[in-house]
Design a protein around this motif. Structure first.
Motif, mmCIF file in Angstrom:
data_model
loop_
_atom_site.group_PDB
_atom_site.id
_atom_site.type_symbol
_atom_site.label_atom_id
_atom_site.label_comp_id
_atom_site.label_asym_id
_atom_site.label_seq_id
_atom_site.Cartn_x
_atom_site.Cartn_y
_atom_site.Cartn_z
ATOM 1 N N SER A 273 -18.803 102.713 68.507
ATOM 2 C CA SER A 273 -18.353 101.332 68.720
ATOM 3 C C SER A 273 -19.482 100.390 68.294
ATOM 4 O O SER A 273 -20.455 100.810 67.658
ATOM 5 C CB SER A 273 -18.047 101.128 70.205
ATOM 6 O OG SER A 273 -19.270 101.150 70.938
ATOM 7 N N ALA A 274 -19.370 99.133 68.723
ATOM 8 C CA ALA A 274 -20.444 98.180 68.425
ATOM 9 C C ALA A 274 -21.761 98.589 69.092
ATOM 10 O O ALA A 274 -22.821 98.070 68.728
ATOM 11 C CB ALA A 274 -20.032 96.789 68.865
ATOM 12 N N ILE A 275 -21.705 99.539 70.027
ATOM 13 C CA ILE A 275 -22.958 100.081 70.579
ATOM 14 C C ILE A 275 -23.805 100.649 69.433
ATOM 15 O O ILE A 275 -25.036 100.685 69.495
ATOM 16 C CB ILE A 275 -22.661 101.144 71.673
ATOM 17 C CG1 ILE A 275 -22.080 100.478 72.931
ATOM 18 C CG2 ILE A 275 -23.893 101.986 72.018
ATOM 19 C CD1 ILE A 275 -23.036 99.631 73.760
ATOM 20 N N GLY A 276 -23.140 101.045 68.358
ATOM 21 C CA GLY A 276 -23.860 101.553 67.182
ATOM 22 C C GLY A 276 -24.422 100.448 66.295
ATOM 23 O O GLY A 276 -24.987 100.732 65.229
ATOM 24 N N LEU A 277 -24.295 99.193 66.733
ATOM 25 C CA LEU A 277 -24.786 98.073 65.911
ATOM 26 C C LEU A 277 -26.241 98.268 65.443
ATOM 27 O O LEU A 277 -26.549 98.031 64.264
ATOM 28 C CB LEU A 277 -24.624 96.762 66.694
ATOM 29 C CG LEU A 277 -25.054 95.475 66.014
ATOM 30 C CD1 LEU A 277 -24.248 95.204 64.740
ATOM 31 C CD2 LEU A 277 -24.898 94.280 66.970
ATOM 32 N N PRO A 278 -27.157 98.708 66.329
ATOM 33 C CA PRO A 278 -28.535 98.898 65.846
ATOM 34 C C PRO A 278 -28.640 99.916 64.709
ATOM 35 O O PRO A 278 -29.501 99.795 63.840
ATOM 36 C CB PRO A 278 -29.289 99.399 67.094
ATOM 37 C CG PRO A 278 -28.479 98.931 68.250
ATOM 38 C CD PRO A 278 -27.052 98.943 67.780
ATOM 39 N N ILE A 279 -27.739 100.908 64.706
ATOM 40 C CA ILE A 279 -27.766 101.895 63.601
ATOM 41 C C ILE A 279 -27.398 101.169 62.310
ATOM 42 O O ILE A 279 -28.039 101.351 61.265
ATOM 43 C CB ILE A 279 -26.740 103.037 63.812
ATOM 44 C CG1 ILE A 279 -26.825 103.656 65.193
ATOM 45 C CG2 ILE A 279 -26.878 104.086 62.719
ATOM 46 C CD1 ILE A 279 -25.685 104.636 65.504
ATOM 47 N N ALA A 280 -26.350 100.348 62.387
ATOM 48 C CA ALA A 280 -25.894 99.638 61.189
ATOM 49 C C ALA A 280 -26.948 98.637 60.723
ATOM 50 O O ALA A 280 -27.170 98.461 59.520
ATOM 51 C CB ALA A 280 -24.570 98.944 61.474
ATOM 52 N N LEU A 281 -27.624 97.990 61.678
ATOM 53 C CA LEU A 281 -28.686 97.045 61.288
ATOM 54 C C LEU A 281 -29.833 97.802 60.634
ATOM 55 O O LEU A 281 -30.436 97.350 59.662
ATOM 56 C CB LEU A 281 -29.183 96.281 62.518
ATOM 57 C CG LEU A 281 -28.226 95.202 63.048
ATOM 58 C CD1 LEU A 281 -28.621 94.767 64.451
ATOM 59 C CD2 LEU A 281 -28.194 93.993 62.098
ATOM 60 N N TYR A 282 -30.119 98.971 61.164
ATOM 61 C CA TYR A 282 -31.237 99.763 60.647
ATOM 62 C C TYR A 282 -30.921 100.353 59.270
ATOM 63 O O TYR A 282 -31.695 100.209 58.320
ATOM 64 C CB TYR A 282 -31.538 100.905 61.632
ATOM 65 C CG TYR A 282 -32.593 101.858 61.143
ATOM 66 C CD1 TYR A 282 -33.919 101.456 61.037
ATOM 67 C CD2 TYR A 282 -32.265 103.163 60.768
ATOM 68 C CE1 TYR A 282 -34.904 102.335 60.579
ATOM 69 C CE2 TYR A 282 -33.240 104.040 60.319
ATOM 70 C CZ TYR A 282 -34.547 103.622 60.224
ATOM 71 O OH TYR A 282 -35.512 104.470 59.762
#
Ligand code: F6P
Length: 548
Positions: A273-282
């Motif tokens: 979910s958006a909890i994975g946002l830091p992965i996508a930012l990274y």
């Protein structure tokens, strides 16, 4: 509801367990040279070899019968269809909907959640592209250089595990720092390294009430305002991922900076979910999508593969066999890949928070061990730490060995050396070394019979220690998605096989409540609650000495 131990297959397995206790894996391999092909299977990108588990054809058939008697296929359908199988919280369990790359509609409580997921993914994509391209500007007009992700448990472990896994292969990474611990040393060291003008904070908390996360977030805001001075600048530097819009607003984060979570996603299953946002930012949105693709492939495998070749189900059956029948109470996770160094920590939460329970769906006490204690570290480092005990200790610890065919970074002969260790260890744990081999070896080295006698027993390795080998093609974003999804479905199957509600965590809630009561007492001498003499003594000692 009948107890699992009353099932015909369960009773057959109990008999088999007694027989298997007398059988050595070495003998099983000697008797059948097709063992590897019989007890291994693969899906794209993953070879799964469970031939070094203490099973034979009969036990495997009984395990499959157990799965059938437990209606595993019907339960699987219920999960994918969004039935409220999280019975104690009356919630659906739909992390699979977050990676439904077929985009088939799924209606939950009257809403097409596929549309909701896809629109949230589009929001993540737009935001990530803005930040990574330098269009998202901070309060002094500068682009973001660092991301600080604040969250704990499921709001931290998934993203951090994936970020660590992709470190060596990511194109143009953004600096991402993770803060999870309430120990101020962690956030202080991160804040020391970053600049308020170029730092973006992602506060990840499904509930937005978790004390550690709220404490760290408040410290981050104070630190930021110390430089920015103006509260309106928060909008440019703080975003949140949560289900709780009221709390995020009260914290000062505007609604458009909140990424949505849903009740039907459990914290420890939420990296998709958006909890994975830091992965996508990274790593970029494409890498995040590749993680989703890998997981989706595994969902399709889990839904359609025959039970006898269904990897997550086999993983769960082996766990039940080892833990509830053979009595092995712990399970090691041993990645032979530096990229996967956080996998043991990730799976500790995944497996133990899910299935570390003592009652069945209908509240009956479970009469056998449920989840094993999950632990581990990268294999090579473990070899020089605890493998002595794995080989010769008087506890047997089944282990998952995980490696990859192609290294992320090819350095000279490193990968051959790494994989030699992987294969050698599983072979040694299976075979062991007997008295005859040791005697011959020592005699060949010129030892006297007296010296041999003295050393013999110390050098015996009983072997017969079960392992599973998981060989990935390589560790890339897709592989990370595949691997984590395999374990997620294993966890689900394990819960169904043992009639455990895998999706609540009342044991964690207990500690949260107690800590906040004690915190009030440590802060204010006028607050006094009743405690046992040990807790009372510890608190008094702390209060007396903390300022000295
Ligand atoms: O560790 C317990 C837990 O409730 C997990 O299930 C969850 O992942 C974590 O706390 C964090 O919760 P939240 O995302 O609500 O801050």
């Amino acid at each position: 509801m009948a107890s699992r131990s009353e099932l015909v297959s369960w009773q057959a397995l109990e008999n088999s367990a007694q027989k298997m206790a007398q059988t050595h894996l070495k003998t099983l391999f000697a008797q059948d040279d097709s063992r590897f092909s019989q007890f291994s299977t693969h899906i794209p990108g993953v070879l799964f070899d469970y031939s070094k588990q203490r099973i034979d054809e009969k036990v495997f058939a009984q395990l499959i019968s157990l799965a059938k008697e437990c209606d595993i296929e019907a339960w699987r359908e219920k999960m994918f269809a969004g039935e409220k199988i999280n019975i104690t919280e009356d919630r659906a369990v739909l992390h699979t909907a977050l990676r439904n790359r077929a985009h088939t509609p799924l209606i939950v409580d009257g809403e097409n959640i596929t549309e909701a997921v896809d629109s949230e993914l589009a929001k993540i994509k737009t935001f990530v592209e803005k930040v990574r391209s330098g269009q998202w500007l901070g309060y002094t007009g500068k682009a973001v250089k660092d991301v600080v992700s604040i969250g704990v448990g499921g709001s931290n472990l998934g993203p951090q595990t994936a970020t660590e896994a992709l470190k060596a292969v990511v194109d143009k990474p953004l600096n991402v720092h993770y803060v999870s611990n309430a120990d101020g040393v962690q956030i202080a060291s991160v804040l020391n390294k970053v600049d308020p003008e170029t730092t973006l904070f992602v506060i990840s908390s499904k509930t937005f009430t978790t004390s550690e996360t709220m404490t760290n977030s408040k410290t981050a805001v104070d630190w930021f305002l110390n430089s920015a001075k103006d509260k309106s600048a928060i909008a440019k530097h703080f975003v949140a991922v949560s289900t709780n819009l009221e709390k995020t607003a009260a914290f000062g984060i505007s609604d458009e900076n909140v990424f949505t979570m849903w009740d039907w996603v459990g914290g420890r299953f939420s990296l998709w979910s958006a909890i994975g946002l830091p992965i996508a930012l990274y790593a970029g949105f494409e890498a995040f999508e590749a993680i989703l693709e890998g997981a989706f492939e595994v969902d399709e495998h889990f839904k359609s593969a025959p039970l006898e070749q269904n990897i997550p189900l086999i993983m769960a059956l082996l766990s039940v066999w080892n833990t509830s029948f053979l009595g092995f109470d712990s399970q090691a996770i041993l990645p032979y890949d530096q990229a996967l160094h956080m996998l043991p920590a990730y799976l500790q939460q995944g497996e133990m928070e899910s299935n570390g329970k003592h009652v069945t769906f209908d509240g009956q006490t479970v009469p056998y061990t449920t989840v094993p204690i999950i632990w581990g570290m990268t294999g090579i480092n473990g070899q020089h730490a605890f493998y002595q005990c794995l080989h010769q200790g008087n506890v047997i610890v089944p282990a998952d060995f995980i490696g990859s065919v192609k290294p992320q970074v090819n350095v000279d002969k490193h990968h051959n050396i790494l994989l030699s260790n992987f294969f050698a260890q599983t072979e040694a744990l299976m075979n062991g070394v007997d008295a005859q081999q040791i005697t011959a070896d020592l005699a060949a080295k010129g030892k006297t019979p007296a010296q041999i006698e003295m050393l013999l027993k110390h050098k015996i390795h009983q072997g017969n220690r079960p392992t599973t080998s998981i060989l990935l093609d390589t560790v890339d974003a897709k592989a990370v998605g595949r691997l984590i999804a395999l374990y997620e479905h294993k966890i689900f199957c394990h819960g169904i096989l043992l009639q455990i509600c895998s999706f609540d965590q009342w044991g964690v809630e207990l500690g949260k409540g107690l800590a906040s009561k004690i915190e009030a007492e440590l802060t204010d001498d006028n607050v006094v609650n009743e405690h046992d003499s040990s807790t009372q003594g510890l608190m008094a000692y702390y209060k007396q000495h903390r300022t000295q």
